[in-house]
Design a protein around this motif. Sequence first.
Motif, PDB file in Angstrom:
ATOM      1  N   ASP B   5       0.677  -1.138   0.011  1.00 27.91           N
ATOM      2  CA  ASP B   5       0.019   0.080  -0.118  1.00 27.91           C
ATOM      3  C   ASP B   5       0.976   1.386  -0.070  1.00 27.91           C
ATOM      4  N   ARG B   6       2.020   1.145   0.647  1.00 29.79           N
ATOM      5  CA  ARG B   6       3.017   2.308   0.375  1.00 29.79           C
ATOM      6  C   ARG B   6       3.259   2.879  -1.108  1.00 29.79           C
ATOM      7  N   PHE B   7       3.035   2.082  -1.936  1.00 28.39           N
ATOM      8  CA  PHE B   7       3.505   2.553  -3.232  1.00 28.39           C
ATOM      9  C   PHE B   7       2.173   2.984  -3.938  1.00 28.39           C
ATOM     10  N   ASN B   8       2.854   3.948  -5.085  1.00 25.82           N
ATOM     11  CA  ASN B   8       1.763   4.802  -5.584  1.00 25.82           C
ATOM     12  C   ASN B   8       0.885   4.001  -6.443  1.00 25.82           C
ATOM     13  N   ASN B   9      -0.369   4.642  -6.534  1.00 22.91           N
ATOM     14  CA  ASN B   9      -1.608   3.895  -7.145  1.00 22.91           C
ATOM     15  C   ASN B   9      -1.270   3.126  -8.387  1.00 22.91           C
ATOM     16  N   ASP B  10      -0.566   3.795  -9.464  1.00 22.34           N
ATOM     17  CA  ASP B  10      -0.287   3.530 -10.777  1.00 22.34           C
ATOM     18  C   ASP B  10       0.602   1.934 -10.549  1.00 22.34           C
ATOM     19  N   LEU B  11       1.591   2.188  -9.873  1.00 29.29           N
ATOM     20  CA  LEU B  11       2.365   0.892  -9.674  1.00 29.29           C
ATOM     21  C   LEU B  11       1.443  -0.223  -9.185  1.00 29.29           C
ATOM     22  N   GLN B  12       0.604   0.047  -8.327  1.00 27.84           N
ATOM     23  CA  GLN B  12      -0.242  -1.066  -7.668  1.00 27.84           C
ATOM     24  C   GLN B  12      -1.104  -1.482  -8.835  1.00 27.84           C
ATOM     25  N   GLN B  13      -1.697  -0.798  -9.567  1.00 30.94           N
ATOM     26  CA  GLN B  13      -2.559  -1.166 -10.640  1.00 30.94           C
ATOM     27  C   GLN B  13      -1.801  -2.239 -11.644  1.00 30.94           C
ATOM     28  N   LEU B  14      -0.680  -1.742 -12.004  1.00 36.76           N
ATOM     29  CA  LEU B  14       0.117  -2.422 -13.064  1.00 36.76           C
ATOM     30  C   LEU B  14       0.352  -3.781 -12.197  1.00 36.76           C
ATOM     31  N   ALA B  15       0.973  -3.679 -11.114  1.00 32.81           N
ATOM     32  CA  ALA B  15       1.295  -4.879 -10.336  1.00 32.81           C
ATOM     33  C   ALA B  15       0.164  -5.991 -10.352  1.00 32.81           C
ATOM     34  N   ALA B  16      -0.980  -5.441 -10.229  1.00 36.38           N
ATOM     35  CA  ALA B  16      -2.088  -6.222 -10.063  1.00 36.38           C
ATOM     36  C   ALA B  16      -2.608  -7.059 -11.473  1.00 36.38           C
ATOM     37  N   PHE B  17      -2.452  -6.265 -12.467  1.00 34.70           N
ATOM     38  CA  PHE B  17      -2.453  -6.623 -13.724  1.00 34.70           C
ATOM     39  C   PHE B  17      -1.402  -7.747 -14.056  1.00 34.70           C
ATOM     40  N   ALA B  18      -0.313  -7.749 -13.806  1.00 35.85           N
ATOM     41  CA  ALA B  18       0.976  -8.495 -13.700  1.00 35.85           C
ATOM     42  C   ALA B  18       0.636  -9.858 -12.893  1.00 35.85           C
ATOM     43  N   LYS B  19       0.148  -9.587 -11.803  1.00 38.18           N
ATOM     44  CA  LYS B  19      -0.267 -10.694 -11.128  1.00 38.18           C
ATOM     45  C   LYS B  19      -1.098 -11.618 -11.571  1.00 38.18           C
ATOM     46  N   VAL B  20      -2.237 -11.062 -12.305  1.00 39.14           N
ATOM     47  CA  VAL B  20      -3.224 -11.904 -12.824  1.00 39.14           C
ATOM     48  C   VAL B  20      -2.746 -12.572 -13.924  1.00 39.14           C
ATOM     49  N   LEU B  21      -1.891 -12.118 -14.729  1.00 42.56           N
ATOM     50  CA  LEU B  21      -1.043 -12.744 -15.771  1.00 42.56           C
ATOM     51  C   LEU B  21       0.077 -13.846 -15.489  1.00 42.56           C
ATOM     52  N   ALA B  22       0.227 -13.777 -14.009  1.00 42.28           N
ATOM     53  CA  ALA B  22       1.523 -14.545 -13.602  1.00 42.28           C
ATOM     54  C   ALA B  22       0.956 -15.886 -13.332  1.00 42.28           C
ATOM     55  N   HIS B  23       0.397 -16.263 -13.969  1.00 42.62           N
ATOM     56  CA  HIS B  23       0.049 -18.027 -13.962  1.00 42.62           C
ATOM     57  C   HIS B  23      -0.279 -18.408 -15.435  1.00 42.62           C
ATOM     58  N   PRO B  24       0.281 -19.434 -15.585  1.00 44.23           N
ATOM     59  CA  PRO B  24       0.289 -20.150 -16.773  1.00 44.23           C
ATOM     60  C   PRO B  24      -1.502 -20.547 -17.277  1.00 44.23           C
ATOM     61  N   ALA B  25      -1.989 -20.882 -16.339  1.00 45.84           N
ATOM     62  CA  ALA B  25      -3.328 -21.268 -16.499  1.00 45.84           C
ATOM     63  C   ALA B  25      -4.176 -19.888 -16.914  1.00 45.84           C
ATOM     64  N   ARG B  26      -3.950 -19.103 -16.060  1.00 45.86           N
ATOM     65  CA  ARG B  26      -4.669 -17.921 -16.653  1.00 45.86           C
ATOM     66  C   ARG B  26      -4.339 -17.417 -18.124  1.00 45.86           C
ATOM     67  N   LEU B  27      -3.090 -17.452 -18.329  1.00 44.80           N
ATOM     68  CA  LEU B  27      -2.862 -17.070 -19.618  1.00 44.80           C
ATOM     69  C   LEU B  27      -3.447 -18.018 -20.697  1.00 44.80           C
ATOM     70  N   ALA B  28      -3.567 -19.309 -20.509  1.00 45.72           N
ATOM     71  CA  ALA B  28      -3.938 -20.228 -21.313  1.00 45.72           C
ATOM     72  C   ALA B  28      -5.598 -20.095 -21.389  1.00 45.72           C
ATOM     73  N   ILE B  29      -6.029 -19.433 -20.379  1.00 41.03           N
ATOM     74  CA  ILE B  29      -7.438 -19.470 -20.239  1.00 41.03           C
ATOM     75  C   ILE B  29      -7.971 -18.074 -21.431  1.00 41.03           C
ATOM     76  N   LEU B  30      -6.985 -16.962 -21.270  1.00 40.50           N
ATOM     77  CA  LEU B  30      -7.378 -16.029 -22.137  1.00 40.50           C
ATOM     78  C   LEU B  30      -7.089 -16.439 -23.570  1.00 40.50           C
ATOM     79  N   GLN B  31      -6.017 -17.137 -23.785  1.00 45.10           N
ATOM     80  CA  GLN B  31      -5.590 -17.710 -25.200  1.00 45.10           C
ATOM     81  C   GLN B  31      -6.846 -18.448 -25.595  1.00 45.10           C
TER      82      GLN B  31
END
Lengths: 112, 112
Positions: B5-31
Motif C-alpha cells: 500500500d505504500r507504493f503509488n497507485n499506478d504501480l499497484q494497478q500495474l502490479a495487479a494486472f501483472a499478478k493476474v497474468l502471472a500464472h500459465p493457467a490464466r494465460l491459457a484461459i485468455l488464449q
Amino acid sequence: MIKKDRFNNDLQQLAAFAKVLAHPARLAILQFLSQSKTCISGDISEHLPLSRTTVSQHLSELKKLGLIHGEIEGTKVNYCLCSSSIASFLTKMEAFFEPIKNCEMSCETNHE
Amino acid sequence: MIKKDRFNNDLQQLAAFAKVLAHPARLAILQFLSQSKTCISGDISEHLPLSRTTVSQHLSELKKLGLIHGEIEGTKVNYCLCSSSIASFLTKMEAFFEPIKNCEMSCETNHE
DNA sequence: AAATAATGTCGTATGTTTGCGTCATTAAAC
DNA sequence: GTTTAATGACGCAAACATACGACATTATTT
C-alpha cells in the motif's frame, strides 16, 4: 500442486515475466533505475518504503530473470537495466496479446 | 507485511494486472477464449490440466480484474474476453515501459 | 591490522496463492 | 416434482512470497 509445469513453455516464460512485475516494489525499482542515469547502487533502498534486505531480495528476483545487472565496484554494487532482455520479454508479451486484442468475439456489445 | 500500500497507485494497478497474468493457467484461459470464437463455458476445464474447481477459481481472478465477462445462459456460463479492459491495461503497461526501453544508461555495453 | 561501510545470505514469521474435494444452488430435462 | 447437469462458494492443506533482523563477507579507510 506444482502443476504449472503442465503448461507449455511459452506460457510459463510469459508467466514468469509477469510474476516478476507483479510487485510494486519491483516496478518501482525498474522505474528508479531508468530515471537515475548513473546506475546507482543499493541506495535504491533509500527511495523505497522497505528495509534494505527486502529490497536486496527484490533485486535478486529481477536479476534472476535477467531484467537487471549488478556490477560490483569496490564495496558498492551498481545496478542497471538490461534493456535488451526487457525488450525481448515485452516482444513476447505483445505477440501473446496480439490475437487477444483483435478477437472479434469479445462480448463488449452484449454488456452495459 | 501489507507494505504494498505504500507504493503509488499506478504501480499497484500495474502490479495487479501483472499478478493476474502471472500464472500459465490464466494465460491459457485468455488464449483459449480468444481462439474459441463462441465464448464457450466451463468446458475450458476440459482443455486444461487442472480440476474444474481450480479453473473456476482462476476464472474469477480474471473476472475480478475485469479481463473477462461471464454471461449466464441456463445452467451454463459463457465466458468471454473483455477486450476494452484488456487494451486499457496494456496501454498502461506500454506507458510504463516506454521510458525504460529508451533508457540510455543501461549497461549492455559493459557486459559480455 | 582494526574499524567502517556496503552488501549478500540465512532463518524465520506471517501472509498469500494454488489446487482440490465436498457441498449448495440453480436451471433444464424427464 | 425428481433427477441430472453445470456451476460457484467454502474449507482445507501444501507451497510460495514477502518482510525483516542477525550474521558473514568483502573492500576500503585509517
